[in-house]
Design a protein around this motif. Structure first.
Motif, PDB file in Angstrom:
ATOM      1  N   ILE A   1      46.322   7.682  13.577  1.00 25.08           N
ATOM      2  CA  ILE A   1      47.270   7.948  14.665  1.00 25.08           C
ATOM      3  C   ILE A   1      46.582   7.651  15.994  1.00 25.08           C
ATOM      4  O   ILE A   1      45.363   7.633  16.076  1.00 25.08           O
ATOM      5  N   ASP A   2      47.381   7.408  17.018  1.00 27.46           N
ATOM      6  CA  ASP A   2      46.829   7.098  18.334  1.00 27.46           C
ATOM      7  C   ASP A   2      46.060   8.292  18.865  1.00 27.46           C
ATOM      8  O   ASP A   2      46.305   9.425  18.455  1.00 27.46           O
ATOM      9  N   GLN A   3      45.187   8.011  19.849  1.00 29.92           N
ATOM     10  CA  GLN A   3      44.525   9.143  20.509  1.00 29.92           C
ATOM     11  C   GLN A   3      45.587  10.057  21.093  1.00 29.92           C
ATOM     12  O   GLN A   3      46.581   9.598  21.659  1.00 29.92           O
ATOM     13  N   ALA A   4      45.374  11.335  20.920  1.00 28.51           N
ATOM     14  CA  ALA A   4      46.314  12.361  21.380  1.00 28.51           C
ATOM     15  C   ALA A   4      47.656  12.268  20.656  1.00 28.51           C
ATOM     16  O   ALA A   4      48.640  12.824  21.089  1.00 28.51           O
TER      17      ALA A   4
ATOM     18  N   ASP B   1      52.417  18.833  26.675  1.00 31.63           N
ATOM     19  CA  ASP B   1      51.267  19.577  27.195  1.00 31.63           C
ATOM     20  C   ASP B   1      50.096  19.611  26.206  1.00 31.63           C
ATOM     21  O   ASP B   1      48.937  19.549  26.621  1.00 31.63           O
ATOM     22  N   LEU B   2      50.408  19.677  24.925  1.00 34.08           N
ATOM     23  CA  LEU B   2      49.327  19.649  23.939  1.00 34.08           C
ATOM     24  C   LEU B   2      48.546  18.335  24.056  1.00 34.08           C
ATOM     25  O   LEU B   2      47.321  18.300  23.877  1.00 34.08           O
ATOM     26  N   ARG B   3      49.244  17.268  24.366  1.00 34.94           N
ATOM     27  CA  ARG B   3      48.558  15.974  24.547  1.00 34.94           C
ATOM     28  C   ARG B   3      47.527  16.047  25.673  1.00 34.94           C
ATOM     29  O   ARG B   3      46.498  15.370  25.627  1.00 34.94           O
ATOM     30  N   HIS B   4      47.797  16.848  26.693  1.00 40.57           N
ATOM     31  CA  HIS B   4      46.785  16.998  27.761  1.00 40.57           C
ATOM     32  C   HIS B   4      45.497  17.575  27.195  1.00 40.57           C
ATOM     33  O   HIS B   4      44.397  17.158  27.561  1.00 40.57           O
TER      34      HIS B   4
ATOM     35  N   LEU C   1      41.892  36.232  25.555  1.00 39.44           N
ATOM     36  CA  LEU C   1      41.509  35.070  24.739  1.00 39.44           C
ATOM     37  C   LEU C   1      40.249  34.373  25.251  1.00 39.44           C
ATOM     38  O   LEU C   1      39.765  33.424  24.636  1.00 39.44           O
ATOM     39  N   ARG C   2      39.727  34.862  26.373  1.00 42.63           N
ATOM     40  CA  ARG C   2      38.564  34.232  27.006  1.00 42.63           C
ATOM     41  C   ARG C   2      37.446  33.913  26.023  1.00 42.63           C
ATOM     42  O   ARG C   2      36.862  32.849  26.063  1.00 42.63           O
ATOM     43  N   ASP C   3      37.144  34.859  25.164  1.00 46.63           N
ATOM     44  CA  ASP C   3      36.002  34.670  24.281  1.00 46.63           C
ATOM     45  C   ASP C   3      36.393  34.165  22.893  1.00 46.63           C
ATOM     46  O   ASP C   3      35.551  34.061  22.009  1.00 46.63           O
ATOM     47  N   CYS C   4      37.673  33.869  22.706  1.00 49.27           N
ATOM     48  CA  CYS C   4      38.128  33.386  21.391  1.00 49.27           C
ATOM     49  C   CYS C   4      38.535  31.925  21.410  1.00 49.27           C
ATOM     50  O   CYS C   4      38.395  31.222  20.411  1.00 49.27           O
ATOM     51  N   ALA C   5      39.114  31.474  22.533  1.00 52.28           N
ATOM     52  CA  ALA C   5      39.733  30.147  22.549  1.00 52.28           C
ATOM     53  C   ALA C   5      38.746  29.065  22.934  1.00 52.28           C
ATOM     54  O   ALA C   5      37.769  29.308  23.657  1.00 52.28           O
ATOM     55  N   SER C   6      39.028  27.847  22.458  1.00 54.93           N
ATOM     56  CA  SER C   6      38.196  26.692  22.832  1.00 54.93           C
ATOM     57  C   SER C   6      38.852  25.902  23.968  1.00 54.93           C
ATOM     58  O   SER C   6      38.178  25.238  24.745  1.00 54.93           O
ATOM     59  N   ALA C   7      40.171  25.965  24.043  1.00 57.10           N
ATOM     60  CA  ALA C   7      40.914  25.254  25.091  1.00 57.10           C
ATOM     61  C   ALA C   7      42.257  25.939  25.258  1.00 57.10           C
ATOM     62  O   ALA C   7      42.788  26.538  24.321  1.00 57.10           O
ATOM     63  N   MET C   8      42.811  25.834  26.470  1.00 56.73           N
ATOM     64  CA  MET C   8      44.079  26.535  26.707  1.00 56.73           C
ATOM     65  C   MET C   8      44.799  25.881  27.882  1.00 56.73           C
ATOM     66  O   MET C   8      44.177  25.363  28.802  1.00 56.73           O
ATOM     67  N   LEU C   9      46.123  25.907  27.855  1.00 53.53           N
ATOM     68  CA  LEU C   9      46.932  25.570  29.033  1.00 53.53           C
ATOM     69  C   LEU C   9      48.256  26.295  28.937  1.00 53.53           C
ATOM     70  O   LEU C   9      48.591  26.865  27.893  1.00 53.53           O
ATOM     71  N   ASP C  10      48.984  26.305  30.035  1.00 54.45           N
ATOM     72  CA  ASP C  10      50.320  26.890  29.973  1.00 54.45           C
ATOM     73  C   ASP C  10      51.330  25.756  29.808  1.00 54.45           C
ATOM     74  O   ASP C  10      51.141  24.649  30.303  1.00 54.45           O
ATOM     75  N   ILE C  11      52.388  26.050  29.069  1.00 56.33           N
ATOM     76  CA  ILE C  11      53.356  25.016  28.695  1.00 56.33           C
ATOM     77  C   ILE C  11      54.429  24.934  29.775  1.00 56.33           C
ATOM     78  O   ILE C  11      55.298  25.794  29.866  1.00 56.33           O
ATOM     79  N   SER C  12      54.328  23.894  30.613  1.00 54.84           N
ATOM     80  CA  SER C  12      55.343  23.731  31.655  1.00 54.84           C
ATOM     81  C   SER C  12      56.256  22.544  31.374  1.00 54.84           C
ATOM     82  O   SER C  12      57.384  22.506  31.832  1.00 54.84           O
ATOM     83  N   ASP C  13      55.776  21.573  30.604  1.00 53.87           N
ATOM     84  CA  ASP C  13      56.574  20.373  30.333  1.00 53.87           C
ATOM     85  C   ASP C  13      56.966  20.229  28.867  1.00 53.87           C
ATOM     86  O   ASP C  13      57.436  19.177  28.451  1.00 53.87           O
TER      87      ASP C  13
END
Ligand code: ADP
Ligand code: MG
Length: 342
Positions: free
Chosen positions: A313-316, A226-229, A209-221
């Motif tokens: 809606i609120d930020q995030a 995590d999307l809010r981060h 996904l390196r060249d496709c994604a704009s942002a990424m994280l792993d879902i631990s919480d």
């Protein structure tokens, strides 16, 4: 350190099954420190996670499985940066050196270390309450790491795999009194153990996904938390980002649907942690490529929503499309920590 502990280190950690050769690792355990060389054009990506008994895993956790989880959750952070594993260090604290426990623990570590070609290059062994701290080192082509801060309004939000299985499993595994029996029916112990202790670290997905994604994280919480981060990290002074998630699109496993009462499913899938799936923002122009890359890898890749400008809606803030298609504000967070019996 006492001679006995040097022997323990030699027998269980400074040993070939864990210290296998790897380009870029010039020196492993045994000296005062390890030495890594970073290939030209690459950057070093470093992450650390500590798991404490009774907080992050039950006191009677199977050491073979526990070791796997400890390393996998660290590798998942490398995946989330689109990095590839290089090597890891291990700091372990044990109340009493129990050789059976150490044997099983080191074997579990070796399984994952080999599967991900990530050798153990050093660490520390101490006495104290049981705690395992791992630091992973990874490599990424210079400038190619995927951060949380690159999402833009209009990007599609995808997740790999399925959501909620680990939360359902943890709920079961951590509850001494099995309080949750009221809410959960019980599939096999093995399925639960696997969901919690052996999450896939999505290294291949991250790289693809390196060249496709704009942002990424792993879902631990939990996805909601995590999307809010991502939304916060990607918002600017002039442009606040939010998201719309469609509850009807969340990828839920058959086991999850069997275990968790229907009215609890969406909440648990969005707020339960420990899945270690990737949450990926993809610009519209890159969606086809991203989907194709995940199809090649055989990884379920589901669009669950869209990044939007924060209007009303609120930020995030996250809005959720419910089962009837109505949109409402998501007013609960991911669990910040599992509360026993909660
Ligand atoms: P020092 O006193 O120099 O810190 P240690 O006794 O802590 O040395 O460690 C000796 C060697 O054993 C070091 O190379 C260290 O990296 C390695 N080591 C100690 N504990 C572990 C462990 N749990 N896993 C891997 N290597 C370890
Ligand atoms: Mg030391």
């Amino acid at each position: 350190m006492a001679q006995g502990e040097f022997n323990l280190i030699r027998r269980y950690f400074a040993q070939p099954a864990l210290n296998f050769k790897k380009a870029s690792v010039l020196l492993g355990p045994g000296d005062d420190a390890a030495i890594l060389s970073i290939p030209a054009g690459k950057q070093l990506v470093v992450s650390m996670d500590t798991l404490n008994e009774s907080v992050h895993f039950p006191a009677d956790a199977d050491p073979f499985l526990l070791a796997q989880r400890c390393l996998l959750v660290n590798l998942s952070d490398l995946a989330a940066m689109a990095a590839e594993p290089l090597a890891f260090t291990l700091s372990i604290s044990l109340p009493e050196p129990d050789e059976n426990w150490l044997e099983a623990f080191s074997q579990g570590l070796a399984v994952v270390a080999n599967a991900y070609q990530c050798p153990l290059i050093g660490g520390d062994t101490t006495r104290g309450p049981m705690s395992v701290c791992i630091q992973v080192h990874g490599l990424v082509p210079a400038g190619k790491a995927l951060l949380r801060s690159g999402a833009k309004s209009g990007d599609a939000i995808y997740v790999t795999g399925e959501l909620g299985d680990a939360a359902a499993a943890l709920w079961w595994l951590m509850s001494d009194t099995r309080l949750n029996q009221r809410a959960l029916s019980r599939p096999s112990e093995q399925v639960l153990n696997q969901a919690f202790y052996q999450p896939d670290a999505r290294i291949n997905a991250g790289v693809a996904l390196r060249d496709c994604a704009s942002a990424m994280l792993d879902i631990s919480d939990g996805l909601a938390s995590d999307l809010r981060h991502i939304l916060r990290a990607s918002s600017t002074d002039t442009n606040s980002l939010g998201a719309v998630l469609d509850s009807r699109l969340l990828p839920l496993s058959d086991i999850f649907r069997t275990m968790v009462p229907e009215q609890e499913q969406i909440k648990l899938a969005l707020s339960g942690g420990d899945d270690y799936e990737l949450c990926v923002c993809v610009p519209a122009s890159r969606e086809t490529d991203a989907r194709a890359a995940m199809a090649v890898l055989g990884i379920r890749f589901t669009r669950v929503g869209t990044v939007v400008d924060c209007v009303g809606i609120d930020q995030a803030g996250i809005q959720l499309v419910d089962a009837e298609g109505a949109i409402k504000a998501l007013d609960w967070q991911g669990y910040t920590h599992f509360v026993q019996g909660g």
